[in-house]
Design a protein around this motif. Structure first.
Motif, short mmCIF file in Angstrom:
data_model
loop_
_atom_site.label_atom_id
_atom_site.label_comp_id
_atom_site.label_asym_id
_atom_site.label_seq_id
_atom_site.Cartn_x
_atom_site.Cartn_y
_atom_site.Cartn_z
N ARG A 158 0.83 -1.20 0.00
CA ARG A 158 0.00 0.00 0.00
C ARG A 158 0.87 1.26 0.00
O ARG A 158 0.55 2.25 -0.68
CB ARG A 158 -0.92 0.00 1.22
N MET A 159 1.94 1.24 0.75
CA MET A 159 2.83 2.40 0.80
C MET A 159 3.46 2.64 -0.57
O MET A 159 3.58 3.79 -1.02
CB MET A 159 3.92 2.18 1.84
N LYS A 160 3.86 1.58 -1.24
CA LYS A 160 4.47 1.73 -2.57
C LYS A 160 3.46 2.32 -3.56
O LYS A 160 3.79 3.24 -4.31
CB LYS A 160 4.96 0.38 -3.09
N ILE A 161 2.24 1.77 -3.55
CA ILE A 161 1.20 2.28 -4.45
C ILE A 161 0.88 3.73 -4.13
O ILE A 161 0.69 4.57 -5.02
CB ILE A 161 -0.06 1.41 -4.38
N ALA A 162 0.85 4.05 -2.83
CA ALA A 162 0.56 5.42 -2.41
C ALA A 162 1.62 6.38 -2.92
O ALA A 162 1.31 7.51 -3.36
CB ALA A 162 0.46 5.49 -0.89
N HIS A 163 2.87 5.97 -2.88
CA HIS A 163 3.95 6.81 -3.41
C HIS A 163 3.75 7.04 -4.91
O HIS A 163 3.95 8.16 -5.41
CB HIS A 163 5.30 6.15 -3.16
N ASP A 164 3.37 6.00 -5.62
CA ASP A 164 3.13 6.13 -7.06
C ASP A 164 1.98 7.11 -7.33
O ASP A 164 2.01 7.88 -8.30
CB ASP A 164 2.80 4.77 -7.67
N GLU A 165 0.96 7.07 -6.46
CA GLU A 165 -0.21 7.93 -6.65
C GLU A 165 0.15 9.42 -6.48
O GLU A 165 -0.47 10.29 -7.10
CB GLU A 165 -1.32 7.55 -5.67
N LEU A 166 1.15 9.71 -5.68
CA LEU A 166 1.56 11.09 -5.47
C LEU A 166 2.05 11.74 -6.76
O LEU A 166 2.00 12.97 -6.91
CB LEU A 166 2.66 11.17 -4.41
N CYS A 167 2.49 10.91 -7.70
CA CYS A 167 2.97 11.44 -8.98
C CYS A 167 1.84 12.06 -9.80
O CYS A 167 2.09 12.78 -10.77
CB CYS A 167 3.64 10.33 -9.79
N HIS A 168 0.57 11.78 -9.42
CA HIS A 168 -0.58 12.26 -10.18
C HIS A 168 -1.19 13.54 -9.61
O HIS A 168 -2.23 14.00 -10.10
CB HIS A 168 -1.65 11.18 -10.24
N LEU A 169 -0.57 14.12 -8.60
CA LEU A 169 -1.21 15.27 -7.95
C LEU A 169 -1.39 16.45 -8.90
O LEU A 169 -2.31 17.25 -8.74
CB LEU A 169 -0.44 15.68 -6.70
N HIS A 170 -0.55 16.55 -9.94
CA HIS A 170 -0.68 17.68 -10.87
C HIS A 170 -1.86 17.50 -11.83
O HIS A 170 -2.14 18.41 -12.62
CB HIS A 170 0.62 17.86 -11.64
N ASP A 171 -2.53 16.36 -11.76
CA ASP A 171 -3.75 16.17 -12.57
C ASP A 171 -4.95 16.84 -11.92
O ASP A 171 -6.02 16.91 -12.53
CB ASP A 171 -4.04 14.67 -12.74
N PHE A 172 -4.79 17.33 -10.70
CA PHE A 172 -5.91 17.87 -9.92
C PHE A 172 -5.88 19.39 -9.91
O PHE A 172 -4.91 20.03 -10.30
CB PHE A 172 -5.87 17.29 -8.50
N ASP A 173 -6.98 19.98 -9.43
CA ASP A 173 -7.12 21.43 -9.40
C ASP A 173 -6.56 22.05 -8.12
O ASP A 173 -6.03 23.15 -8.13
CB ASP A 173 -8.60 21.82 -9.51
N TYR A 174 -6.75 21.34 -7.01
CA TYR A 174 -6.36 21.88 -5.71
C TYR A 174 -5.58 20.83 -4.92
O TYR A 174 -5.87 19.64 -4.99
CB TYR A 174 -7.60 22.27 -4.90
N LEU A 175 -4.62 21.33 -4.15
CA LEU A 175 -3.82 20.49 -3.27
C LEU A 175 -4.06 20.94 -1.83
O LEU A 175 -3.90 22.11 -1.50
CB LEU A 175 -2.34 20.62 -3.62
N VAL A 176 -4.46 19.97 -0.98
CA VAL A 176 -4.72 20.28 0.44
C VAL A 176 -3.89 19.33 1.29
O VAL A 176 -3.91 18.12 1.09
CB VAL A 176 -6.21 20.12 0.77
N VAL A 177 -3.16 19.90 2.24
CA VAL A 177 -2.35 19.10 3.16
C VAL A 177 -3.19 18.74 4.38
O VAL A 177 -3.77 19.63 5.02
CB VAL A 177 -1.08 19.87 3.61
N ASN A 178 -3.26 17.46 4.69
CA ASN A 178 -3.97 17.00 5.89
C ASN A 178 -2.94 16.69 6.97
O ASN A 178 -2.48 15.56 7.10
CB ASN A 178 -4.81 15.77 5.57
N ALA A 179 -2.55 17.71 7.70
CA ALA A 179 -1.52 17.55 8.72
C ALA A 179 -2.07 16.85 9.95
O ALA A 179 -3.28 16.91 10.24
CB ALA A 179 -0.96 18.92 9.10
N THR A 180 -1.21 16.19 10.69
CA THR A 180 -1.60 15.48 11.91
C THR A 180 -2.21 16.45 12.92
O THR A 180 -1.67 17.55 13.17
CB THR A 180 -0.38 14.79 12.52
N ASP A 181 -3.35 16.05 13.48
CA ASP A 181 -4.07 16.85 14.49
C ASP A 181 -4.56 18.19 13.95
O ASP A 181 -4.85 19.12 14.73
CB ASP A 181 -3.18 17.10 15.72
#
Length: 205
Positions: A158-181
């Motif tokens: 899952r971690m490996k696939i998640a890393h691969d998915e991060l490469c697609h963030l520029h396909d989106f309109d908005y980027l939001v960081v979900n920080a801890t707490d």
């Protein structure tokens, strides 16, 4: 109120299709549940899956849990706008939920992985596409381990696939960081995006 003003309002407040995506373990479910608790007006499309329920999950709330045979029947009958195999089980987005909510004038929010978001983007090119990312890799892996739903081998996959998915963030309109707490801040940012999109005068694309 003049007819012109009424027409302007109707155009500004047309229902939106909102794609909330991001890598596994980033907190998409927590964001949706917080928005529901705040009674923010939208329809959350509950994904259908043929995988077993995990501890604490509620049928019809987290997912619609059905048998593999029933899932394949729905595929044959064209009841999904998209479906895919994810980690040995199938997930699908029910067509009727989206059509019904939009017909009543409600915004529709879909929680999708990157693969699903790409297919839905083709069907709804004017959708609002939000990509959620973790604060950092250390906290991200900690969230995975706290879930306790995977053995070490599956967790690493899952971690490996998640890393691969991060490469697609520029396909989106908005980027939001979900920080801890900082879940409340994450939700406020997403609600601000949705409200701003309702006031947009020119198409995003």
């Amino acid at each position: 109120m003049s007819q012109k003003t009424t027409l302007i309002q109707e155009d500004l407040f047309r229902p939106l299709v909102i794609l909330l995506s991001g890598p596994s373990g980033v907190g998409k479910d927590a964001v949706i549940k917080t928005m529901q608790q705040m009674e923010f007006p939208f329809h959350f499309v509950v994904t259908t899956t043929d995988r077993p329920k995990r501890k604490g999950e509620v049928d019809g709330v987290d997912y619609n849990f059905i048998s593999p045979d029933e899932f394949q029947r729905m595929v044959r009958d064209g009841e999904f706008i998209e479906c895919a195999k994810v980690y040995d089980h199938y997930k699908g987005v029910p067509r009727k939920q989206i059509e019904g909510a939009l017909a009543t004038g409600k915004d529709v929010i879909l929680r999708l992985d990157v693969q699903g978001a790409a297919r839905v983007r083709e069907l709804f090119p004017d959708s609002v596409q939000i990509f959620l990312i973790p604060e950092n890799e250390e906290q991200w892996e900690r969230r995975f381990r706290l879930r306790g739903t995977e053995d070490e081998e599956l967790l690493q996959l899952r971690m490996k696939i998640a890393h691969d998915e991060l490469c697609h963030l520029h396909d989106f309109d908005y980027l939001v960081v979900n920080a801890t707490d900082c879940l409340d801040e994450t939700v406020r940012n997403i609600i601000a995006i949705i409200r701003a999109e309702h006031l947009r005068l020119h198409p995003l694309r």
